[in-house]
Design a protein around this motif. Structure first.
Motif, PDB file in Angstrom:
ATOM      1  N   LYS A  56       0.630  -1.156   0.015  1.00  0.00           N
ATOM      2  CA  LYS A  56       0.271  -0.206  -0.311  1.00  0.00           C
ATOM      3  C   LYS A  56       0.814   1.761  -0.069  1.00  0.00           C
ATOM      4  O   LYS A  56       0.542   2.145  -0.752  1.00  0.00           O
ATOM      5  N   ALA A  57       1.935   1.356   0.772  1.00  0.00           N
ATOM      6  CA  ALA A  57       3.214   2.055   0.206  1.00  0.00           C
ATOM      7  C   ALA A  57       3.276   2.672  -0.797  1.00  0.00           C
ATOM      8  O   ALA A  57       3.579   3.775  -1.192  1.00  0.00           O
ATOM      9  N   ARG A  58       3.807   1.378  -1.440  1.00  0.00           N
ATOM     10  CA  ARG A  58       4.330   1.270  -2.553  1.00  0.00           C
ATOM     11  C   ARG A  58       3.516   2.018  -3.833  1.00  0.00           C
ATOM     12  O   ARG A  58       3.515   3.372  -4.126  1.00  0.00           O
ATOM     13  N   ARG A  59       2.196   1.879  -3.661  1.00  0.00           N
ATOM     14  CA  ARG A  59       0.817   2.093  -4.352  1.00  0.00           C
ATOM     15  C   ARG A  59       1.042   3.772  -3.943  1.00  0.00           C
ATOM     16  O   ARG A  59       0.691   4.346  -4.995  1.00  0.00           O
ATOM     17  N   LEU A  60       0.811   3.810  -3.220  1.00  0.00           N
ATOM     18  CA  LEU A  60       0.359   5.502  -3.038  1.00  0.00           C
ATOM     19  C   LEU A  60       1.316   6.202  -3.044  1.00  0.00           C
ATOM     20  O   LEU A  60       1.883   7.700  -3.246  1.00  0.00           O
ATOM     21  N   ALA A  61       3.255   5.980  -2.835  1.00  0.00           N
ATOM     22  CA  ALA A  61       4.261   6.626  -3.111  1.00  0.00           C
ATOM     23  C   ALA A  61       4.334   6.567  -5.353  1.00  0.00           C
ATOM     24  O   ALA A  61       4.480   7.928  -5.531  1.00  0.00           O
ATOM     25  N   ILE A  62       3.455   5.603  -5.668  1.00  0.00           N
ATOM     26  CA  ILE A  62       3.658   5.773  -6.894  1.00  0.00           C
ATOM     27  C   ILE A  62       2.929   7.184  -7.083  1.00  0.00           C
ATOM     28  O   ILE A  62       3.365   8.041  -8.802  1.00  0.00           O
ATOM     29  N   GLN A  63       1.652   7.318  -7.018  1.00  0.00           N
ATOM     30  CA  GLN A  63       0.293   7.927  -7.030  1.00  0.00           C
ATOM     31  C   GLN A  63       1.463   9.346  -6.767  1.00  0.00           C
ATOM     32  O   GLN A  63       1.214  10.214  -7.376  1.00  0.00           O
ATOM     33  N   ALA A  64       1.905   8.957  -5.587  1.00  0.00           N
ATOM     34  CA  ALA A  64       2.938  10.834  -4.669  1.00  0.00           C
ATOM     35  C   ALA A  64       3.452  11.350  -5.648  1.00  0.00           C
ATOM     36  O   ALA A  64       3.713  12.925  -6.460  1.00  0.00           O
ATOM     37  N   ILE A  65       4.205  10.741  -6.193  1.00  0.00           N
ATOM     38  CA  ILE A  65       5.628  10.739  -7.519  1.00  0.00           C
ATOM     39  C   ILE A  65       5.069  11.377  -8.691  1.00  0.00           C
ATOM     40  O   ILE A  65       5.445  12.121  -9.279  1.00  0.00           O
ATOM     41  N   VAL A  94      -4.172   5.996   5.743  1.00  0.00           N
ATOM     42  CA  VAL A  94      -3.091   5.182   5.612  1.00  0.00           C
ATOM     43  C   VAL A  94      -3.071   4.751   7.171  1.00  0.00           C
ATOM     44  O   VAL A  94      -1.621   4.597   7.477  1.00  0.00           O
ATOM     45  N   SER A  95      -4.393   4.226   7.168  1.00  0.00           N
ATOM     46  CA  SER A  95      -4.220   3.443   8.823  1.00  0.00           C
ATOM     47  C   SER A  95      -3.465   1.560   8.637  1.00  0.00           C
ATOM     48  O   SER A  95      -3.080   1.402   9.512  1.00  0.00           O
ATOM     49  N   LYS A  96      -3.329   1.701   6.904  1.00  0.00           N
ATOM     50  CA  LYS A  96      -2.663  -0.125   6.925  1.00  0.00           C
ATOM     51  C   LYS A  96      -1.818   0.521   6.186  1.00  0.00           C
ATOM     52  O   LYS A  96      -1.516  -0.536   5.164  1.00  0.00           O
ATOM     53  N   VAL A  97      -1.111   1.195   5.602  1.00  0.00           N
ATOM     54  CA  VAL A  97       0.157   1.755   4.964  1.00  0.00           C
ATOM     55  C   VAL A  97       1.015   1.276   6.007  1.00  0.00           C
ATOM     56  O   VAL A  97       1.110   2.324   7.195  1.00  0.00           O
ATOM     57  N   ASP A  98       2.236   1.518   5.773  1.00  0.00           N
ATOM     58  CA  ASP A  98       3.618   1.435   6.176  1.00  0.00           C
ATOM     59  C   ASP A  98       3.779   2.921   5.852  1.00  0.00           C
ATOM     60  O   ASP A  98       4.455   3.732   4.714  1.00  0.00           O
ATOM     61  N   VAL A  99       3.836   4.073   6.839  1.00  0.00           N
ATOM     62  CA  VAL A  99       3.825   5.411   6.658  1.00  0.00           C
ATOM     63  C   VAL A  99       5.421   6.042   6.300  1.00  0.00           C
ATOM     64  O   VAL A  99       5.509   6.284   5.302  1.00  0.00           O
ATOM     65  N   PHE A 134      -0.850  14.148   0.434  1.00  0.00           N
ATOM     66  CA  PHE A 134      -1.648  12.366   0.657  1.00  0.00           C
ATOM     67  C   PHE A 134      -2.126  11.665   2.139  1.00  0.00           C
ATOM     68  O   PHE A 134      -2.842  11.049   2.060  1.00  0.00           O
ATOM     69  N   LEU A 135      -1.420  12.454   2.823  1.00  0.00           N
ATOM     70  CA  LEU A 135      -1.178  11.751   4.403  1.00  0.00           C
ATOM     71  C   LEU A 135      -1.768  12.497   5.041  1.00  0.00           C
ATOM     72  O   LEU A 135      -3.352  11.180   5.067  1.00  0.00           O
ATOM     73  N   THR A 136      -2.837  13.410   4.611  1.00  0.00           N
ATOM     74  CA  THR A 136      -4.146  13.685   4.999  1.00  0.00           C
ATOM     75  C   THR A 136      -5.380  13.518   4.085  1.00  0.00           C
ATOM     76  O   THR A 136      -6.619  12.874   4.366  1.00  0.00           O
ATOM     77  N   ASP A 137      -5.371  13.177   2.707  1.00  0.00           N
ATOM     78  CA  ASP A 137      -6.641  12.914   1.904  1.00  0.00           C
ATOM     79  C   ASP A 137      -6.984  11.544   1.749  1.00  0.00           C
ATOM     80  O   ASP A 137      -8.048  11.057   0.977  1.00  0.00           O
ATOM     81  N   ASN A 138      -5.693  10.624   2.482  1.00  0.00           N
ATOM     82  CA  ASN A 138      -5.625   8.831   2.370  1.00  0.00           C
ATOM     83  C   ASN A 138      -6.024   8.122   3.610  1.00  0.00           C
ATOM     84  O   ASN A 138      -5.668   8.937   4.698  1.00  0.00           O
TER      85      ASN A 138
END
Length: 139
Positions: A8-17, A40-45, A34-38
């Motif tokens: 999930k962290a990778r997936r979010l990172a791809i979107q952020a990049i 992230v409870s199950k993401v390795d922040v 991204f940390l505010t709008d998603n």
């Protein structure tokens, strides 16, 4: 952290990049957004933050490492492919705690999820050729 949290962290990172590449906004602004709008409870922040900060800091070096293995100038690559390749190259080079096969598999899955029809083949081909120069041993 569990593998799913890293995925999930990778997936979010791809979107952020991807967002960073297009908007040219500061990576800290994009990170906060991204940390505010998603959820992230199950993401390795911590992993997410390492990936996006690392890619933003190392982008030109990563691009230089990948460029010899692409069939066109790195600047001409599809934005999502560029984001996936940058994150994967960062992991290969700086996150040696992650086995290279995991990085490769995750990149292919991300390209299938976000990229064009044959993106996963392109991403796999580039990373397969670049892995030895990015990581001293295939581990």
């Amino acid at each position: 952290m569990k593998p799913a949290a890293r995925r999930k962290a990778r997936r979010l990172a791809i979107q952020a990049i991807y967002s960073w590449q297009l908007s040219k906004n500061s990576i800290s602004d994009i990170e906060a957004e991204f940390l505010t709008d998603n959820d992230v409870s199950k993401v390795d922040v911590d992993y997410f933050q390492d990936l996006i900060r690392g890619v933003a800091t190392q982008a030109s070096s990563l691009d230089g490492s990948l460029s010899p293995f692409t069939d066109r100038p790195f600047a001409d690559l599809d934005q999502i492919e560029r984001a996936i390749l940058r994150v994967s190259a960062y992991e290969l080079k700086f996150r040696v705690d992650v086995p290279y096969k995991v990085v490769m598999n995750e990149a292919i899955e991300l390209a299938k999820a976000f990229g064009a029809d044959d993106s996963h083949r392109f991403v796999n081909g580039v990373l397969d050729k670049a892995v030895d120069s990015l990581r001293s041993a295939r581990q």
